[in-house]
Design an enzyme around this catalytic site. Structure first.
Site, PDB file in Angstrom:
ATOM      1  N   GLU A  46       0.822  -1.214   0.000  1.00 23.40           N
ATOM      2  CA  GLU A  46       0.000   0.000   0.000  1.00 23.40           C
ATOM      3  C   GLU A  46       0.859   1.268   0.000  1.00 23.40           C
ATOM      4  OE1 GLU A  46      -2.642  -0.656   3.382  1.00 23.40           O
ATOM      5  OE2 GLU A  46      -4.040  -1.703   2.075  1.00 23.40           O
TER       6      GLU A  46
ATOM      7  N   ASP B 236      -8.328  -9.135   4.307  1.00 21.56           N
ATOM      8  CA  ASP B 236      -8.051  -8.032   5.221  1.00 21.56           C
ATOM      9  C   ASP B 236      -9.043  -7.934   6.370  1.00 21.56           C
ATOM     10  OD1 ASP B 236      -7.000  -5.824   6.339  1.00 21.56           O
ATOM     11  OD2 ASP B 236      -7.486  -4.431   4.727  1.00 21.56           O
TER      12      ASP B 236
ATOM     13  N   GLU C  47     -12.428  -2.267  12.411  1.00 22.66           N
ATOM     14  CA  GLU C  47     -12.464  -1.527  11.147  1.00 22.66           C
ATOM     15  C   GLU C  47     -13.592  -1.989  10.227  1.00 22.66           C
ATOM     16  OE1 GLU C  47      -8.779  -1.766   9.008  1.00 22.66           O
ATOM     17  OE2 GLU C  47      -9.557  -0.663   7.279  1.00 22.66           O
TER      18      GLU C  47
HETATM   19  C1  BDP Z   1      -6.072  -2.098   6.168  1.00 26.40           C
HETATM   20  C2  BDP Z   1      -6.346  -0.745   6.720  1.00 26.40           C
HETATM   21  C3  BDP Z   1      -5.189   0.202   6.566  1.00 26.40           C
HETATM   22  C4  BDP Z   1      -3.920  -0.445   7.089  1.00 26.40           C
HETATM   23  C5  BDP Z   1      -3.707  -1.774   6.404  1.00 26.40           C
HETATM   24  C6  BDP Z   1      -2.545  -2.559   6.985  1.00 26.40           C
HETATM   25  O1  BDP Z   1      -7.472  -0.216   6.047  1.00 26.40           O
HETATM   26  O2  BDP Z   1      -5.506   1.376   7.261  1.00 26.40           O
HETATM   27  O3  BDP Z   1      -2.827   0.383   6.894  1.00 26.40           O
HETATM   28  O4  BDP Z   1      -4.838  -2.587   6.572  1.00 26.40           O
HETATM   29  O5  BDP Z   1      -2.810  -3.501   7.710  1.00 26.40           O
HETATM   30  O6  BDP Z   1      -7.016  -2.947   6.731  1.00 26.40           O
HETATM   31  O7  BDP Z   1      -1.393  -2.257   6.721  1.00 26.40           O
END
Ligand code: BDP
Length: 724
Positions: A315, A389, A417
């Site tokens: 990401e 996730d 979340e």
């Molecule tokens: C996702 C979240 C994000 C996190 C990412 C992670 O939306 O904010 O940075 O995972 O785990 O679920 O790195």
């Protein structure tokens, strides 16, 4: 005369009323004390019994940890027994004695070598013993931290009204690292935080020590948590500068007596950002020596610093792949830097890229499994519980069991979340347990994820479970009063993954609310069913990732415009005129092939696939006959409607407890359940109206039709939703 009497009665009435208000206010609770309330035992018979059994504490070691043990036992027992319990220098009948076997002759005489071996380095022994004609409770072990954990266990016995008459308990943690991961930024914004801003007040540290830091440490120690990552995985290198390291040191100093080690997230490009180098490539000698020096500097502040947690090449975060090196190369460079100080590196496996057209489900496995055996022995790879996730329900991540030479650490998400965030009551122990109990079949039947994680399947020395924290500076720490139970559950399961969800709920309720039978039983039912209910109104039958973009609150299965394909909900549900679901079998992405045959078998055939995961693994025709006899479409309607209706049931159950709960917490949960019910209907209506555009089938007549149009649901915006 008549007037006088009515004046008097009015005054009396007013007095009575204010007294009631006063009493109610006095007993109103804001949740700050968590599960460590230590209120006087309210069963008089039991209270008298405990009062006879416990008379004093006998601790004569003054180390910081034993000081903490003494204070906790003193305040805990005094509160619970409703009388002052003091530390004594003369051993008396009814004393609680806490000492390691090395510190006390009594302890060394009364516990066997065998018992001490079973307790290991962090475990404890709690025993009723007789010594010189006195009946005592002995809390002992090999380490002071073990005794601290044992003391909390002993207090828990009283808090939950257990017998302490003839104790013979030995307990040792099943996983070595039991951690919280805070996704806290230096500006105190918490990524995916729904309970206020960060606990860490970087501005006033190191000079101002908030009582919260101490109470945070107490709460963690009480459930066996022994590590905390203070900063967000989307890391800021600034925390590694001296200006911040002094602040980190202040926190580490507070946490040390409680057995909690501090970790930081390391930004891979830190050598460029704060080191003035031109590259962060590990093959550049200056880069390796920059990290070596940085580690040396950190350990000069914090001699027992735990190590680094790293999110790399995921990401948008920088990482070794930016220089064509592997994740193992990157992890090993940092591992070398902290190895002289016995530090560790926790390298996250949550990686996927927009450039990779392969099913996101498969990408982490593809990147990591071939690296098995290439990581240094002070590296753990931290894997999310599922391959996508932290969804309300995911099959276990196929990496578990697939990297026998590498210790894999579990990453759960405690902050909700994707599970209603700060407003939905969802008890997560059943989710955690479902994953831990899943069978990977890596070494034949019985190779559960729990055995991979605790290191027992492959005989690893290091092991761990981490939970992404749900803690903020809200007065009750976690926002939703019931969210505290998820913090509690993470610690309890990290200590012992064999404890049942029911036991965890039972303990938490008794400690947080009361031992009232009706209250405990009613709330336990709510808690134990809550996750399944949420799955039904949000993501039934294996649907996933159909939430709103960015903030992730509420439904948005229609989103299809985002740049990265795998950020769009339509990528995951693939609804069309034929059916719905992601084909991950051999005719589709074949993500199923990443699982061992024993595990794969339960999911690969559309007709026998466990329906919990049906749409996770299959694209299923709308008319497909489900086990219930309904068609898929009708089953989807059934799940969404029964999920939302069950929230109404939760509300009714909660309301039946009005007289048994203090006003403040009763009201808070009640208001939140109202929001949850509204949200559940919103999820149901929005999802069914949208999927109906593909199925072209009616919502069965026996259900109330949605009260808004699909366009209405699509038009909703939440620009300032928290945690984004
Ligand atoms: C996702 C979240 C994000 C996190 C990412 C992670 O939306 O904010 O940075 O995972 O785990 O679920 O790195």
């Amino acid at each position: 005369m008549k007037n006088n009497w009515s004046n008097i009665s009015r005054t009396v009435l007013l007095l009575c009323l204010s007294l009631t208000v006063f009493i109610k206010m006095a007993i109103a609770e804001n949740g700050y004390e968590l599960w460590l309330r230590y209120k006087k035992i309210d069963d008089p018979v039991l209270l008298a019994k405990y009062q006879k059994e416990i008379s004093c504490i006998y601790i004569n070691t003054t180390s910081p940890t034993m000081q903490v043990v003494k204070e906790e036992l003193q305040s805990g027992l005094s509160g619970l027994l409703g009388k002052r319990i003091n530390n004594t220098v003369y051993l008396k009948n009814g004393c609680v004695i806490a000492a390691t076997s090395a510190q006390s002759e009594i302890a060394s005489r009364l516990v066997s070598h065998d018992e001490l071996i079973q307790a290991g380095t962090e475990g404890y022994i709690i025993k009723t013993v007789s010594y010189q004609g006195k009946k005592l409770v002995l809390i002992t072990g090999n380490s002071e931290h073990g005794i601290l954990y044992g003391s909390f266990h002993f207090l828990r016995l009283l808090q939950t009204n257990q017998s302490i008459n003839d104790l013979d308990i030995i307990s040792a943690p099943k996983t070595k690292l039991r951690m919280l991961n805070h996704w806290d930024n230096l500006d105190r914004h918490v990524e995916r935080g729904y309970a206020g801003i960060s606990l860490w007040n970087w501005h006033t540290l190191p000079d101002y020590i908030d009582q919260r830091y101490i109470d945070y440490a107490r709460a963690n120690a009480s459930i066996g948590i022994n590590g905390t990552v203070l900063t967000n995985v989307n890391a800021n290198a600034t925390v590694l500068t001296p200006e911040y390291l002094i602040k980190v040191k202040a926190l580490a100093d507070i946490f040390r007596p409680y057995g909690i080690k501090v970790f930081l997230t390391a930004r891979f490009s830190a050598p460029i950002e704060i080191g003035g180098l031109k590259t962060a490539d590990l093959l550049n000698e200056d880069v390796q020596s920059w990290w070596n020096n940085k580690a040396k500097e950190i350990y000069s502040y914090i001699p027992d610093f735990g190590g680094f947690l790293v999110k790399a090449n995921s990401e948008g975060q920088p990482g070794p792949q930016d220089y064509k090196r592997t994740h193992a190369d990157g992890a090993n460079m940092l591992a070398d830097a902290v190895a002289p100080y016995k530090g560790i590196v926790i390298w996250r496996a949550f990686v996927y890229t927009a450039e990779n057209p392969v099913d996101r489900h498969k990408q982490a496995f593809d990147d990591f499994v071939s690296l098995d055996g290439k990581f240094k022995n002070n590296v753990l790879v931290q894997v999310k519980n599922g391959a996508i996730d932290f969804m309300p329900r995911e099959p276990f991540h196929p990496m578990f069991g697939a990297m026998p030479k590498t210790p894999l650490m579990m990453e759960f998400q405690v902050t909700q979340e994707y599970l209603g965030q700060g407003t939905h009551l969802v008890f997560l122990a059943p989710l955690f347990k479902e994953v831990l109990e899943s069978d990977t079949y890596a070494k034949g039947k019985g190779s559960t994820v729990a055995k991979v994680i605790d290191g027992s399947l492959e005989g690893h020395d290091i092991s761990g479970i981490a939970g992404v924290s749900n803690i903020g500076n809200d007065i009750n720490w976690c926002g939703h009063p019931f969210a505290q139970a998820n913090w509690f559950a993470l610690g309890r399961l990290a200590w012992d993954h064999d404890i049942s969800s029911e036991q965890i709920a039972d303990e938490w309720l008794r400690m947080t609310y009361s031992n009232d039978k009706e209250l405990v039983n009613t709330c336990k039912q709510i808690m134990l069913r809550s996750r399944e209910i949420l799955v039904d109104y949000m993501n039934p039958l294996g649907l996933h990732h159909i939430m709103g973009t960015g903030h992730h609150y509420g439904p948005a299965p229609w989103v299809s415009y985002l740049n990265r394909p795998e950020w769009n909900p339509v990528y995951y549900h693939k609804a069309d005129s034929i059916g719905i679901g992601f084909d991950r079998t051999a005719t589709g992405s074949n993500a199923l092939a990443q699982y061992f045959p024993g595990a794969r078998k339960q999911w690969e055939d559309l007709n026998t696939c466990d329906e919990k995961f049906l749409l996770w693994f299959h694209h299923v025709p709308w008319d497909h006959k489900m086990k219930s006899g309904r068609t898929l479409w009708d089953e989807l309607c059934f799940r969404y409607y029964s999920g939302a209706d069950s929230v109404l049931w939760m509300k009714k159950m909660w309301q039946s407890l009005k007289s048994k709960i203090d006003e403040q917490r009763f009201k808070e949960v009640n208001m939140l359940l109202n929001i949850q019910y509204k949200d559940a209907k919103w999820w149901r209506n929005a999802c069914l109206l949208y999927f109906q555009t593909f199925s072209n089938k009616p919502i069965p007549d026996n259900y109330d039709p949605p009260d808004q149009s699909l366009d209405y649901y699509k038009s909703l915006r939440f620009r300032f939703a928290p945690g984004n």
